[in-house]
Design a protein around this motif. Structure first.
Motif, PDB file in Angstrom:
ATOM      1  N   HIS A 108      76.532  32.332  92.355  1.00 30.38           N
ATOM      2  CA  HIS A 108      78.245  32.132  90.999  1.00 30.38           C
ATOM      3  C   HIS A 108      77.339  33.960  90.723  1.00 30.38           C
ATOM      4  O   HIS A 108      78.969  34.544  90.133  1.00 30.38           O
ATOM      5  CB  HIS A 108      77.751  30.950  90.027  1.00 30.38           C
ATOM      6  N   SER A 109      76.510  33.757  89.921  1.00 26.47           N
ATOM      7  CA  SER A 109      75.771  35.500  89.218  1.00 26.47           C
ATOM      8  C   SER A 109      76.236  36.045  90.976  1.00 26.47           C
ATOM      9  O   SER A 109      77.005  37.697  90.487  1.00 26.47           O
ATOM     10  CB  SER A 109      74.379  35.353  89.340  1.00 26.47           C
ATOM     11  N   SER A 110      75.905  36.197  92.252  1.00 20.90           N
ATOM     12  CA  SER A 110      75.959  37.202  93.030  1.00 20.90           C
ATOM     13  C   SER A 110      77.917  37.501  93.185  1.00 20.90           C
ATOM     14  O   SER A 110      77.647  38.744  93.724  1.00 20.90           O
ATOM     15  CB  SER A 110      75.533  36.589  94.173  1.00 20.90           C
ATOM     16  N   VAL A 111      78.900  36.657  93.600  1.00 17.18           N
ATOM     17  CA  VAL A 111      80.047  36.469  93.424  1.00 17.18           C
ATOM     18  C   VAL A 111      80.193  37.417  92.283  1.00 17.18           C
ATOM     19  O   VAL A 111      80.870  38.435  92.715  1.00 17.18           O
ATOM     20  CB  VAL A 111      80.263  35.173  94.039  1.00 17.18           C
ATOM     21  N   LEU A 112      79.906  37.236  91.214  1.00 15.77           N
ATOM     22  CA  LEU A 112      80.253  37.731  90.084  1.00 15.77           C
ATOM     23  C   LEU A 112      79.973  38.850  89.972  1.00 15.77           C
ATOM     24  O   LEU A 112      80.313  39.857  90.017  1.00 15.77           O
ATOM     25  CB  LEU A 112      80.253  36.860  88.434  1.00 15.77           C
ATOM     26  N   ILE A 113      78.978  39.401  90.211  1.00 11.81           N
ATOM     27  CA  ILE A 113      77.882  41.228  90.108  1.00 11.81           C
ATOM     28  C   ILE A 113      79.128  41.939  91.681  1.00 11.81           C
ATOM     29  O   ILE A 113      78.750  42.416  91.071  1.00 11.81           O
ATOM     30  CB  ILE A 113      76.930  41.071  91.043  1.00 11.81           C
ATOM     31  N   SER A 114      79.427  41.416  92.300  1.00 16.72           N
ATOM     32  CA  SER A 114      80.484  41.323  93.832  1.00 16.72           C
ATOM     33  C   SER A 114      81.484  42.652  93.100  1.00 16.72           C
ATOM     34  O   SER A 114      82.326  43.091  93.396  1.00 16.72           O
ATOM     35  CB  SER A 114      79.921  40.841  94.833  1.00 16.72           C
ATOM     36  N   ILE A 115      81.781  41.063  92.380  1.00 19.36           N
ATOM     37  CA  ILE A 115      83.641  41.673  92.121  1.00 19.36           C
ATOM     38  C   ILE A 115      83.405  42.676  91.494  1.00 19.36           C
ATOM     39  O   ILE A 115      84.194  43.636  91.134  1.00 19.36           O
ATOM     40  CB  ILE A 115      83.931  39.775  91.655  1.00 19.36           C
ATOM     41  N   LEU A 116      82.032  42.822  90.017  1.00 18.56           N
ATOM     42  CA  LEU A 116      82.619  43.561  89.203  1.00 18.56           C
ATOM     43  C   LEU A 116      82.130  44.866  89.560  1.00 18.56           C
ATOM     44  O   LEU A 116      82.453  46.251  89.213  1.00 18.56           O
ATOM     45  CB  LEU A 116      81.271  43.681  88.341  1.00 18.56           C
ATOM     46  N   SER A 117      80.886  45.335  90.700  1.00 17.34           N
ATOM     47  CA  SER A 117      80.327  46.285  91.321  1.00 17.34           C
ATOM     48  C   SER A 117      82.344  46.939  92.285  1.00 17.34           C
ATOM     49  O   SER A 117      82.108  48.007  92.104  1.00 17.34           O
ATOM     50  CB  SER A 117      79.489  46.311  91.966  1.00 17.34           C
ATOM     51  N   GLY A 118      82.833  45.727  93.119  1.00 12.89           N
ATOM     52  CA  GLY A 118      83.963  46.252  93.493  1.00 12.89           C
ATOM     53  C   GLY A 118      85.389  46.912  92.500  1.00 12.89           C
ATOM     54  O   GLY A 118      85.577  48.167  93.259  1.00 12.89           O
ATOM     55  N   MET A 119      84.927  46.728  91.557  1.00 14.83           N
ATOM     56  CA  MET A 119      86.084  46.122  90.788  1.00 14.83           C
ATOM     57  C   MET A 119      86.044  48.059  89.808  1.00 14.83           C
ATOM     58  O   MET A 119      86.409  48.976  90.454  1.00 14.83           O
ATOM     59  CB  MET A 119      86.212  46.186  89.215  1.00 14.83           C
ATOM     60  N   PHE A 120      84.311  48.162  89.809  1.00 12.50           N
ATOM     61  CA  PHE A 120      83.917  50.163  89.468  1.00 12.50           C
ATOM     62  C   PHE A 120      84.245  50.798  90.346  1.00 12.50           C
ATOM     63  O   PHE A 120      84.940  51.700  90.689  1.00 12.50           O
ATOM     64  CB  PHE A 120      82.524  49.568  88.941  1.00 12.50           C
ATOM     65  N   ILE A 121      83.791  50.545  91.720  1.00 12.64           N
ATOM     66  CA  ILE A 121      83.890  51.791  92.522  1.00 12.64           C
ATOM     67  C   ILE A 121      85.823  51.783  92.959  1.00 12.64           C
ATOM     68  O   ILE A 121      85.987  53.251  93.236  1.00 12.64           O
ATOM     69  CB  ILE A 121      83.448  50.679  94.234  1.00 12.64           C
ATOM     70  N   VAL A 122      86.694  50.739  92.629  1.00 10.97           N
ATOM     71  CA  VAL A 122      87.800  51.252  92.420  1.00 10.97           C
ATOM     72  C   VAL A 122      88.599  51.989  91.553  1.00 10.97           C
ATOM     73  O   VAL A 122      88.968  52.798  92.080  1.00 10.97           O
ATOM     74  CB  VAL A 122      88.603  50.286  92.906  1.00 10.97           C
ATOM     75  N   ILE A 123      88.386  52.236  90.740  1.00 11.71           N
ATOM     76  CA  ILE A 123      88.540  52.736  89.439  1.00 11.71           C
ATOM     77  C   ILE A 123      87.563  53.545  89.635  1.00 11.71           C
ATOM     78  O   ILE A 123      88.027  55.282  88.908  1.00 11.71           O
ATOM     79  CB  ILE A 123      88.038  52.232  88.557  1.00 11.71           C
ATOM     80  N   THR A 124      86.465  53.914  89.644  1.00 10.78           N
ATOM     81  CA  THR A 124      86.114  55.552  90.064  1.00 10.78           C
ATOM     82  C   THR A 124      86.393  56.421  91.277  1.00 10.78           C
ATOM     83  O   THR A 124      86.570  57.217  91.113  1.00 10.78           O
ATOM     84  CB  THR A 124      84.424  54.845  90.482  1.00 10.78           C
ATOM     85  N   ALA A 125      86.847  55.700  92.185  1.00 11.27           N
ATOM     86  CA  ALA A 125      87.329  56.491  93.653  1.00 11.27           C
ATOM     87  C   ALA A 125      88.555  56.719  92.613  1.00 11.27           C
ATOM     88  O   ALA A 125      89.223  57.570  93.065  1.00 11.27           O
ATOM     89  CB  ALA A 125      87.181  55.038  94.557  1.00 11.27           C
ATOM     90  N   SER A 126      89.229  55.991  92.257  1.00 11.48           N
ATOM     91  CA  SER A 126      91.010  56.001  91.483  1.00 11.48           C
ATOM     92  C   SER A 126      90.717  57.910  90.459  1.00 11.48           C
ATOM     93  O   SER A 126      91.845  58.672  91.003  1.00 11.48           O
ATOM     94  CB  SER A 126      91.425  55.563  90.707  1.00 11.48           C
ATOM     95  N   LYS A 127      89.411  58.169  89.934  1.00 12.73           N
ATOM     96  CA  LYS A 127      89.519  58.753  89.300  1.00 12.73           C
ATOM     97  C   LYS A 127      88.943  59.971  90.367  1.00 12.73           C
ATOM     98  O   LYS A 127      89.562  60.960  89.651  1.00 12.73           O
ATOM     99  CB  LYS A 127      88.935  58.492  87.712  1.00 12.73           C
ATOM    100  N   GLY A 128      88.084  59.730  90.679  1.00 10.38           N
ATOM    101  CA  GLY A 128      87.567  60.507  92.095  1.00 10.38           C
ATOM    102  C   GLY A 128      86.313  61.584  91.200  1.00 10.38           C
ATOM    103  O   GLY A 128      86.503  61.128  89.790  1.00 10.38           O
ATOM    104  N   ILE A 129      84.870  61.638  91.696  1.00  9.70           N
ATOM    105  CA  ILE A 129      83.904  62.563  91.372  1.00  9.70           C
ATOM    106  C   ILE A 129      84.213  63.987  91.896  1.00  9.70           C
ATOM    107  O   ILE A 129      83.983  64.260  92.918  1.00  9.70           O
ATOM    108  CB  ILE A 129      82.520  61.777  91.984  1.00  9.70           C
ATOM    109  N   SER A 130      83.755  64.887  90.893  1.00 13.70           N
ATOM    110  CA  SER A 130      83.872  66.431  91.124  1.00 13.70           C
ATOM    111  C   SER A 130      82.377  66.873  90.767  1.00 13.70           C
ATOM    112  O   SER A 130      82.278  66.873  89.381  1.00 13.70           O
ATOM    113  CB  SER A 130      84.874  67.061  91.145  1.00 13.70           C
ATOM    114  N   GLY A 131      82.346  68.067  91.275  1.00 17.18           N
ATOM    115  CA  GLY A 131      81.400  69.142  90.570  1.00 17.18           C
ATOM    116  C   GLY A 131      80.050  68.783  91.123  1.00 17.18           C
ATOM    117  O   GLY A 131      78.896  68.887  89.798  1.00 17.18           O
ATOM    118  N   ASN A 132      80.060  67.985  91.817  1.00 16.65           N
ATOM    119  CA  ASN A 132      78.444  67.260  91.815  1.00 16.65           C
ATOM    120  C   ASN A 132      77.484  68.440  93.135  1.00 16.65           C
ATOM    121  O   ASN A 132      78.116  69.357  94.036  1.00 16.65           O
ATOM    122  CB  ASN A 132      78.524  65.918  92.731  1.00 16.65           C
TER     123      ASN A 132
END
Length: 259
Positions: A108-132
């Protein structure tokens, strides 16, 4: 801590990550020995056998701390390394199963962490990361792997000590102390080999400025407390709990931006 570093490092041009990390470990050693001298923390002398088992976690933690401090010095708010920190719990879950930790995370913890990580990736990718910087694309995943290995290594040593007889069993503080001693040796060696030698770091520091002392002390103490809490969580609870504690701020921040 990032806020203080974002002011201190650019203002005083104090981009010496190895020196800062080494100072933080030395202050941690002084503080825990002071608590022991006052009778507040029972502490055994450094054990060579325990230190050998903690060598890998100490190396991983030491190099990780240098990479994180370097990221704060280069770009304290837009570094790719900080955008990947929320993936630490997911990586820790995977390595916990791969390295066969005695008490791996529940499904259950593994599934929850996977969902949160997936949501984070989607949110971050939608904003973009620049200047690295180009090096960040190598350092960011390396820092994640090193931190996860360090937490799992501490947990495995703690698990092994629980099966030892009570008279030879190392306490949580004994393990933490031995890890600090190892880490001080690792960072000391890195500082000697680093182009920014101790003499140059001391020469370029603004020792006559009281604000410099205040910012430096704040960074060292805040880093010391965070490192202590993360290590104790890995030793007493689980590597996943320590990973969640370390990355909590970075995991929650993108969701607050959606509000």
């Amino acid at each position: 801590m990032n806020f203080v570093a974002g002011i201190f490092i650019p203002q005083y041009h104090y981009s010496f990550p190895v020196a800062l990390c080494f100072t933080q470990v030395l202050v941690s050693l002084v503080f825990i020995n002071l608590l022991h001298a006052l009778g507040l923390v029972p502490l055994r002398s450094y054990s060579r056998s325990l230190g050998e088992r903690l060598l890998l976690p100490a190396i991983c933690n030491g190099v990780h701390s240098v990479l994180v401090t370097w990221a704060k010095a280069s770009s304290p708010y837009t570094s790719l390394l900080f955008f990947t920190v929320p993936l630490l719990p997911l990586l820790t879950v995977g390595l916990s199963f791969s390295l066969k930790v005695a008490s791996p995370p529940s499904h259950h913890s593994s599934v929850l962490i996977s969902i949160l990580s997936g949501m984070f990736i989607v949110i971050t990718a939608s904003k973009g990361i620049s200047g690295n910087e180009p090096l960040e694309y190598f350092y960011a995943p390396l820092a994640l792997i090193l931190q996860s290995l360090s937490l799992i290594g501490l947990a495995k040593v703690s698990e092994a000590e629980r099966h030892q007889p009570p008279d030879v069993q190392a306490s949580v503080f004994d393990i933490y102390y031995a890890q600090l001693v190892n880490q001080s040796g690792v960072l000391g060696l890195l500082w000697v080999l680093h182009p920014d030698s101790p003499c140059e770091v001391l020469r370029l520091s603004s020792w006559r400025n009281l604000l410099f002392h205040g910012y430096l002390l704040a960074i060292v103490l805040l880093g010391m407390v965070l490192n202590f809490l993360v290590c104790i969580s890995a030793l007493c609870v689980s590597p996943l709990a320590a990973a969640l504690l370390y990355s909590a701020r970075y995991m929650v921040q993108p969701f607050f931006h959606l509000l």
